[in-house]
Design a protein around this motif. Structure first.
Motif, PDB file in Angstrom:
ATOM      1  N   PRO A 196      51.685  81.828  -6.059  1.00 56.37           N
ATOM      2  CA  PRO A 196      52.340  80.571  -6.412  1.00 56.37           C
ATOM      3  C   PRO A 196      53.335  80.171  -5.332  1.00 56.37           C
ATOM      4  CG  PRO A 196      53.403  82.332  -7.604  1.00 56.37           C
ATOM      5  CD  PRO A 196      52.238  82.944  -6.838  1.00 56.37           C
ATOM      6  N   ARG A 197      53.457  78.862  -5.111  1.00 57.76           N
ATOM      7  CA  ARG A 197      54.371  78.327  -4.106  1.00 57.76           C
ATOM      8  C   ARG A 197      55.594  77.737  -4.793  1.00 57.76           C
ATOM      9  NH1 ARG A 197      49.625  74.794  -1.750  1.00 57.76           N
ATOM     10  NH2 ARG A 197      48.376  76.446  -0.898  1.00 57.76           N
ATOM     11  N   TRP A 198      56.735  78.010  -4.237  1.00 60.76           N
ATOM     12  CA  TRP A 198      57.985  77.456  -4.749  1.00 60.76           C
ATOM     13  C   TRP A 198      58.698  76.763  -3.602  1.00 60.76           C
ATOM     14  CZ3 TRP A 198      58.897  77.797  -9.883  1.00 60.76           C
ATOM     15  CH2 TRP A 198      58.146  78.720 -10.589  1.00 60.76           C
ATOM     16  N   VAL A 199      59.201  75.557  -3.866  1.00 63.16           N
ATOM     17  CA  VAL A 199      59.958  74.798  -2.864  1.00 63.16           C
ATOM     18  C   VAL A 199      61.288  74.404  -3.482  1.00 63.16           C
ATOM     19  CG1 VAL A 199      60.013  72.764  -1.375  1.00 63.16           C
ATOM     20  CG2 VAL A 199      57.843  73.924  -1.824  1.00 63.16           C
ATOM     21  N   VAL A 200      62.379  74.660  -2.755  1.00 60.81           N
ATOM     22  CA  VAL A 200      63.716  74.290  -3.199  1.00 60.81           C
ATOM     23  C   VAL A 200      64.298  73.325  -2.177  1.00 60.81           C
ATOM     24  CG1 VAL A 200      66.047  75.115  -3.661  1.00 60.81           C
ATOM     25  CG2 VAL A 200      64.084  76.480  -4.368  1.00 60.81           C
ATOM     26  N   ALA A 201      64.698  72.123  -2.645  1.00 65.63           N
ATOM     27  CA  ALA A 201      65.418  71.176  -1.795  1.00 65.63           C
ATOM     28  C   ALA A 201      66.896  71.474  -1.983  1.00 65.63           C
ATOM     29  CB  ALA A 201      65.090  69.749  -2.189  1.00 65.63           C
ATOM     30  N   TRP A 202      67.517  72.049  -0.974  1.00 63.04           N
ATOM     31  CA  TRP A 202      68.883  72.542  -1.070  1.00 63.04           C
ATOM     32  C   TRP A 202      69.841  71.477  -0.537  1.00 63.04           C
ATOM     33  CZ3 TRP A 202      69.927  78.281  -0.633  1.00 63.04           C
ATOM     34  CH2 TRP A 202      71.262  78.565  -0.790  1.00 63.04           C
ATOM     35  N   GLY A 203      70.610  70.891  -1.431  1.00 68.06           N
ATOM     36  CA  GLY A 203      71.635  69.936  -1.031  1.00 68.06           C
ATOM     37  C   GLY A 203      71.200  68.488  -1.127  1.00 68.06           C
ATOM     38  N   ASP A 204      72.155  67.629  -0.932  1.00 69.94           N
ATOM     39  CA  ASP A 204      71.935  66.194  -1.053  1.00 69.94           C
ATOM     40  C   ASP A 204      71.031  65.652   0.050  1.00 69.94           C
ATOM     41  OD1 ASP A 204      72.374  63.674  -2.272  1.00 69.94           O
ATOM     42  OD2 ASP A 204      73.886  63.210  -0.757  1.00 69.94           O
ATOM     43  N   CYS A 205      71.168  66.165   1.249  1.00 65.03           N
ATOM     44  CA  CYS A 205      70.364  65.667   2.363  1.00 65.03           C
ATOM     45  C   CYS A 205      68.871  65.924   2.150  1.00 65.03           C
ATOM     46  CB  CYS A 205      70.813  66.304   3.672  1.00 65.03           C
ATOM     47  SG  CYS A 205      72.424  65.740   4.220  1.00 65.03           S
ATOM     48  N   ALA A 206      68.528  67.103   1.692  1.00 69.18           N
ATOM     49  CA  ALA A 206      67.119  67.437   1.467  1.00 69.18           C
ATOM     50  C   ALA A 206      66.561  66.714   0.252  1.00 69.18           C
ATOM     51  CB  ALA A 206      66.957  68.938   1.293  1.00 69.18           C
ATOM     52  N   GLY A 207      67.376  66.478  -0.753  1.00 61.51           N
ATOM     53  CA  GLY A 207      66.891  65.858  -1.982  1.00 61.51           C
ATOM     54  C   GLY A 207      66.791  64.348  -1.929  1.00 61.51           C
ATOM     55  N   THR A 208      67.767  63.689  -1.303  1.00 59.02           N
ATOM     56  CA  THR A 208      67.793  62.227  -1.328  1.00 59.02           C
ATOM     57  C   THR A 208      67.969  61.589   0.037  1.00 59.02           C
ATOM     58  OG1 THR A 208      70.179  62.135  -1.643  1.00 59.02           O
ATOM     59  CG2 THR A 208      68.826  62.262  -3.628  1.00 59.02           C
TER      60      THR A 208
END
Length: 70
Positions: free
Chosen positions: A46-58
């Protein structure tokens, strides 16, 4: 890219095939997206991706033509 050993996150993986977690930290430019998709495709299930912080998320404070939001 982090390698999972004995159910505990321990060390960075040497390759995408040895990883199951991808952490995206920081803004991404449109030129980085193909490389990120290739890296994600090479990871085993299984693959997991985490967008860490405001810059990566939005896109963060850098909302312009040079960054990709979300």
């Amino acid at each position: 890219v982090i390698e999972k050993t004995d159910e505990i996150l321990e060390t960075p993986a040497a390759s995408a095939r040895a990883a199951d977690l991808l952490i995206v930290a920081g803004s991404l430019s449109p030129r980085q997206i193909p490389a990120l998709r290739t890296l994600h495709a090479r990871m085993c299930e299984p693959r997991w991706v985490v967008a860490w912080g405001d810059c990566a998320g939005t896109g963060g404070a850098y909302r312009n033509y040079a960054t990709v939001s979300g």
